[in-house]
Motif scaffolding. Structure first.
Motif, PDB file in Angstrom:
ATOM      1  N   HIS A 198       5.394   1.842  10.740  1.00 38.02           N
ATOM      2  CA  HIS A 198       6.536   2.583  10.120  1.00 38.02           C
ATOM      3  C   HIS A 198       6.093   2.898   8.915  1.00 38.02           C
ATOM      4  O   HIS A 198       5.332   2.549   8.561  1.00 38.02           O
ATOM      5  CB  HIS A 198       7.732   1.798  10.396  1.00 38.02           C
ATOM      6  N   VAL A 199       7.135   3.488   8.267  1.00 36.32           N
ATOM      7  CA  VAL A 199       6.834   3.695   6.601  1.00 36.32           C
ATOM      8  C   VAL A 199       8.228   3.551   6.071  1.00 36.32           C
ATOM      9  O   VAL A 199       9.380   3.822   6.644  1.00 36.32           O
ATOM     10  CB  VAL A 199       6.253   5.333   6.467  1.00 36.32           C
ATOM     11  N   ARG A 212       3.608  14.614   8.289  1.00 40.05           N
ATOM     12  CA  ARG A 212       2.505  13.788   7.690  1.00 40.05           C
ATOM     13  C   ARG A 212       2.069  12.585   8.430  1.00 40.05           C
ATOM     14  O   ARG A 212       1.397  11.332   8.138  1.00 40.05           O
ATOM     15  CB  ARG A 212       2.583  13.412   6.271  1.00 40.05           C
ATOM     16  N   ARG A 213       2.892  12.371   9.796  1.00 39.00           N
ATOM     17  CA  ARG A 213       2.666  11.213  10.635  1.00 39.00           C
ATOM     18  C   ARG A 213       1.164  10.664  10.715  1.00 39.00           C
ATOM     19  O   ARG A 213       0.879   9.696  10.756  1.00 39.00           O
ATOM     20  CB  ARG A 213       3.423  11.471  12.017  1.00 39.00           C
ATOM     21  N   PRO A 263       0.876  -1.119   0.102  1.00 38.19           N
ATOM     22  CA  PRO A 263      -0.202  -0.086  -0.039  1.00 38.19           C
ATOM     23  C   PRO A 263       0.751   1.209  -0.119  1.00 38.19           C
ATOM     24  O   PRO A 263       2.051   1.487   0.936  1.00 38.19           O
ATOM     25  CB  PRO A 263      -0.780  -0.004   1.318  1.00 38.19           C
ATOM     26  N   VAL A 264       0.625   2.070  -0.854  1.00 37.12           N
ATOM     27  CA  VAL A 264       1.499   3.175  -1.074  1.00 37.12           C
ATOM     28  C   VAL A 264       0.515   4.428  -0.225  1.00 37.12           C
ATOM     29  O   VAL A 264      -0.711   4.533  -0.336  1.00 37.12           O
ATOM     30  CB  VAL A 264       1.365   3.920  -2.469  1.00 37.12           C
ATOM     31  N   VAL A 265       1.115   5.183   0.826  1.00 38.55           N
ATOM     32  CA  VAL A 265       0.333   6.028   1.543  1.00 38.55           C
ATOM     33  C   VAL A 265       0.387   7.432   0.628  1.00 38.55           C
ATOM     34  O   VAL A 265      -0.753   8.043   0.627  1.00 38.55           O
ATOM     35  CB  VAL A 265       1.052   6.300   2.830  1.00 38.55           C
ATOM     36  N   GLU A 322      11.437  15.339   8.174  1.00 38.50           N
ATOM     37  CA  GLU A 322      10.574  16.381   8.295  1.00 38.50           C
ATOM     38  C   GLU A 322       9.356  16.056   7.571  1.00 38.50           C
ATOM     39  O   GLU A 322       8.214  16.385   8.179  1.00 38.50           O
ATOM     40  CB  GLU A 322      11.276  17.422   7.567  1.00 38.50           C
ATOM     41  N   ILE A 323       9.403  15.583   6.473  1.00 41.25           N
ATOM     42  CA  ILE A 323       7.971  15.163   5.699  1.00 41.25           C
ATOM     43  C   ILE A 323       7.099  14.143   6.388  1.00 41.25           C
ATOM     44  O   ILE A 323       6.064  14.524   6.526  1.00 41.25           O
ATOM     45  CB  ILE A 323       8.216  14.593   4.305  1.00 41.25           C
TER      46      ILE A 323
END
Length: 80
Positions: free
Chosen positions: A26-27, A67-68, A2-4, A62-63
């Motif tokens: 996590h990402v 967008r967390r 899945p792409v967030v 930072e990104i």
């Protein structure tokens, strides 16, 4: 996988099978065959890096910090 979201040429995603037992939220970030993994809590930190330079890692951190909530919402929606 899945792409967030995508940002510039970076893809922010997670795997549909994140271990057993499942790892904490996590990402993963991928660009041009280079990838990194970031833990989301308690702070956004690099779990591993396969080639991004220090400046790029700071920018990605930072990104992700900004967008967390979106990333965690996607994680929770997917895994239930």
């Amino acid at each position: 996988m899945p792409v967030v979201f995508r940002h510039q040429d970076f893809r922010f995603y997670f795997f549909s099978n994140e271990g057993n037992p499942r790892e904490p939220p996590h990402v993963h970030v991928l660009k041009d065959g280079i990838d990194a993994k970031f833990w989301l809590r308690p702070d956004v930190v690099v779990a591993y890096n396969d080639g991004f330079d220090a400046r790029t890692l700071r920018e990605l951190t930072e990104i992700i910090e900004r967008r967390r909530n979106e990333i965690e919402r996607a994680w929770n929606d997917f895994f239930g």
